[in-house]
Design a protein around this motif. Structure first.
Motif, short mmCIF file in Angstrom:
data_model
loop_
_atom_site.label_atom_id
_atom_site.label_comp_id
_atom_site.label_asym_id
_atom_site.label_seq_id
_atom_site.Cartn_x
_atom_site.Cartn_y
_atom_site.Cartn_z
N CYS A 30 0.65 -1.12 0.07
CA CYS A 30 -0.14 0.07 0.13
C CYS A 30 0.99 1.41 -0.04
O CYS A 30 1.57 1.51 1.02
CB CYS A 30 -0.75 -0.05 1.18
N GLY A 31 0.92 1.94 -0.99
CA GLY A 31 1.77 2.97 -1.25
C GLY A 31 1.86 3.81 -2.60
O GLY A 31 1.07 3.28 -3.47
N GLY A 32 2.65 4.68 -2.85
CA GLY A 32 2.78 5.21 -4.17
C GLY A 32 3.77 4.44 -5.08
O GLY A 32 4.46 3.68 -4.81
N ASP A 33 4.05 5.22 -6.08
CA ASP A 33 5.22 4.74 -7.06
C ASP A 33 6.46 4.34 -6.36
O ASP A 33 7.15 3.35 -6.89
CB ASP A 33 5.20 5.71 -8.23
N GLY A 34 7.05 5.40 -5.51
CA GLY A 34 8.28 5.27 -4.81
C GLY A 34 8.35 4.05 -3.98
O GLY A 34 9.25 3.24 -4.07
N THR A 35 7.30 3.77 -3.16
CA THR A 35 7.22 2.83 -2.39
C THR A 35 7.09 1.43 -3.18
O THR A 35 7.94 0.33 -3.06
CB THR A 35 5.98 2.64 -1.38
N ILE A 36 6.34 1.36 -4.24
CA ILE A 36 6.25 0.13 -5.09
C ILE A 36 7.38 -0.15 -5.78
O ILE A 36 8.21 -1.38 -5.91
CB ILE A 36 4.93 0.57 -6.16
N ASN A 37 8.13 1.12 -6.15
CA ASN A 37 9.59 0.55 -6.75
C ASN A 37 10.52 -0.07 -6.15
O ASN A 37 11.16 -0.90 -6.01
CB ASN A 37 10.26 2.08 -7.28
N GLU A 38 10.58 0.40 -4.70
CA GLU A 38 11.49 -0.24 -3.76
C GLU A 38 11.13 -1.54 -3.57
O GLU A 38 11.98 -2.57 -3.39
CB GLU A 38 11.18 0.57 -2.12
N VAL A 39 9.86 -1.99 -3.47
CA VAL A 39 9.45 -3.45 -3.48
C VAL A 39 9.81 -4.44 -4.46
O VAL A 39 10.33 -5.45 -4.33
CB VAL A 39 7.93 -3.51 -3.20
N ILE A 40 9.70 -3.73 -5.76
CA ILE A 40 9.96 -4.68 -6.91
C ILE A 40 11.51 -4.63 -6.93
O ILE A 40 11.69 -5.87 -7.39
CB ILE A 40 9.50 -4.09 -8.11
N ASN A 41 12.24 -3.96 -6.34
CA ASN A 41 13.69 -3.97 -6.35
C ASN A 41 14.04 -5.26 -5.12
O ASN A 41 15.35 -5.45 -5.19
CB ASN A 41 14.43 -2.87 -6.40
N LEU A 43 12.05 -7.86 -4.92
CA LEU A 43 11.35 -8.98 -5.46
C LEU A 43 11.95 -9.67 -6.48
O LEU A 43 12.32 -10.75 -6.61
CB LEU A 43 9.87 -8.73 -5.43
N ALA A 44 12.55 -8.77 -7.37
CA ALA A 44 12.79 -9.10 -8.81
C ALA A 44 14.38 -9.20 -8.85
O ALA A 44 15.21 -8.90 -8.20
CB ALA A 44 12.37 -7.94 -10.06
N PRO A 45 14.80 -10.30 -9.75
CA PRO A 45 13.63 -11.27 -10.37
C PRO A 45 13.33 -12.30 -9.59
O PRO A 45 14.22 -13.17 -8.66
CB PRO A 45 14.79 -11.82 -11.64
N GLY A 46 12.31 -12.84 -9.27
CA GLY A 46 11.92 -13.86 -8.59
C GLY A 46 10.42 -14.22 -8.67
O GLY A 46 9.98 -13.87 -9.61
N GLU A 47 9.85 -15.15 -8.07
CA GLU A 47 8.60 -15.69 -8.07
C GLU A 47 7.59 -14.98 -7.20
O GLU A 47 6.34 -15.28 -7.55
CB GLU A 47 8.63 -17.22 -7.98
N THR A 48 7.91 -14.48 -6.03
CA THR A 48 6.95 -13.85 -5.18
C THR A 48 5.98 -12.94 -6.00
O THR A 48 6.48 -11.88 -6.76
CB THR A 48 7.56 -13.13 -4.01
N ALA A 49 4.70 -12.96 -5.72
CA ALA A 49 3.65 -12.09 -6.37
C ALA A 49 3.82 -10.76 -5.80
O ALA A 49 3.74 -10.72 -4.56
CB ALA A 49 2.52 -12.97 -6.55
N LEU A 50 3.37 -9.91 -6.83
CA LEU A 50 3.17 -8.50 -6.03
C LEU A 50 1.50 -8.04 -6.30
O LEU A 50 1.22 -7.89 -7.60
CB LEU A 50 3.98 -7.36 -6.48
N GLY A 51 0.96 -7.63 -5.15
CA GLY A 51 -0.36 -6.88 -5.46
C GLY A 51 -0.29 -5.45 -4.84
O GLY A 51 0.39 -5.27 -4.02
N ILE A 52 -0.95 -4.58 -5.48
CA ILE A 52 -1.02 -3.10 -5.17
C ILE A 52 -2.08 -2.44 -4.69
O ILE A 52 -3.11 -2.76 -5.37
CB ILE A 52 -0.48 -2.49 -6.56
N LEU A 53 -2.04 -1.98 -3.51
CA LEU A 53 -3.27 -1.28 -3.01
C LEU A 53 -2.90 0.11 -3.38
O LEU A 53 -2.09 0.68 -2.56
CB LEU A 53 -3.57 -1.55 -1.57
N PRO A 54 -3.63 1.01 -4.05
CA PRO A 54 -3.31 2.39 -4.38
C PRO A 54 -2.94 3.26 -3.21
O PRO A 54 -3.93 3.33 -2.35
CB PRO A 54 -4.23 2.78 -5.39
N GLY A 55 -1.98 4.01 -3.22
CA GLY A 55 -1.69 5.15 -2.09
C GLY A 55 -0.79 6.04 -2.97
O GLY A 55 -0.51 5.96 -3.93
N GLY A 56 -0.20 7.08 -2.23
CA GLY A 56 0.84 7.94 -2.70
C GLY A 56 0.29 9.09 -3.48
O GLY A 56 -0.74 9.37 -3.43
N THR A 57 1.27 9.80 -4.30
CA THR A 57 1.00 10.96 -4.87
C THR A 57 0.30 10.67 -6.29
O THR A 57 -0.88 11.14 -6.58
CB THR A 57 2.30 11.88 -5.15
#
Length: 280
Positions: A30-41, A43-57
């Protein structure tokens, strides 16, 4: 499911990495683009799935996926989301070490939506965190106008598909949206192993105000000094090696040119609303 709250920059990336190493099959962020960017970095490359609950700017990716505005409403539709493997963008650039006798280190970072090179990254560089928190997207607009009246618009050179293109601002996009609501490229490349690159070439301040009006009217690609290309790899260098030119990833300032941007296929599992981009 374990709940955890971030307390500072870089924490979301470490938390995601730790969860992936524990073998967690799903992370909801749950966060904006910056938080999501941190999370994908984390996780990737990997198999754990990512779901997004919108937040941020701006949250470009949430808008791209057609997710409801607000995390509570998005969570109500969670049962209709399906996992899909997607490509990511990855930037690579050199960073000087503490010991000047050693060669520079190469940093790499993934991005999910957009990288901006030149003018927009300079706007992010000049934008204060407090101003951004207080006004959100409006703060970007005000700072962009301010810098359009001050910036020198240094030229950089991008090597794309064997051609050299010169410009002062470029977006390297995996999504159709830029800054949350502007459409600089005609359609998304989220489910394609491809970038869409929009390059603005002028150094004139007045021309940038014309660019802004044309973008709002979705007529910018008709201008002779705006170019759209598709690519899987883009290498950008300052035309003057003494000039500092910044780039950003998913709205966060990251580094300076020279930098190379590449598509990394099959890098992330993303939960996508059922039926969304069914032809992607």
């Amino acid at each position: 499911m374990k709940l955890a709250q971030t307390s500072g920059p870089g924490m979301a990336q470490q938390m995601a990495r730790d969860a992936a190493q524990r073998g967690e099959g799903l992370i909801l962020v749950c966060g904006g683009d910056g938080t999501i960017n941190e999370v994908i970095n984390g996780l990737a490359p990997g198999e754990t799935a990512l779901g997004i609950l919108p937040g941020g700017t701006a949250n470009i990716i949430a808008k791209e996926l057609g997710l409801p505005h607000g995390p509570a409403r998005a969570a109500q539709e969670f049962s209709n989301w399906r996992p899909r493997r997607i490509a990511l963008g990855q930037a690579a650039w050199a960073v000087a070490r503490g010991d000047s006798r050693e060669p520079p280190a190469v940093e790499r970072r993934y991005f999910l939506s957009v990288s901006g090179v030149g003018f927009d990254a300079y706007v992010v560089y000049k934008l204060s965190a407090a101003f951004k928190r207080s006004l959100g997207v409006i703060a970007y607009i005000i700072e962009a106008v301010r810098q359009a009246l001050r910036h020198s618009f240094p030229v950089f050179v991008c090597e794309v598909n064997g051609k050299e293109l010169r410009g002062t601002f470029a977006t390297i996009q995996r999504t159709a949206l830029y800054a949350g609501w502007l459409r600089l490229v005609p359609r998304a490349a989220l489910f394609e192993p491809q970038f869409r690159v929009c390059l603005f070439k002028s150094r004139k301040r007045a021309r940038y105000f014309l660019y802004a009006a044309a973008v709002l009217a979705r007529q910018h690609l008709r201008l002779s000094d705006v170019e759209l290309v598709e690519a899987q790899k883009v290498s950008c260098t300052a035309a003057d090696s003494e000039t500092r030119i910044h780039f950003e990833l998913d709205g966060e300032l990251v580094g300076e040119l020279p930098a190379t941007f590449e598509v990394v296929p099959n890098a992330l599992t993303l939960l996508v609303p059922e039926g969304r981009f069914q032809h992607g």
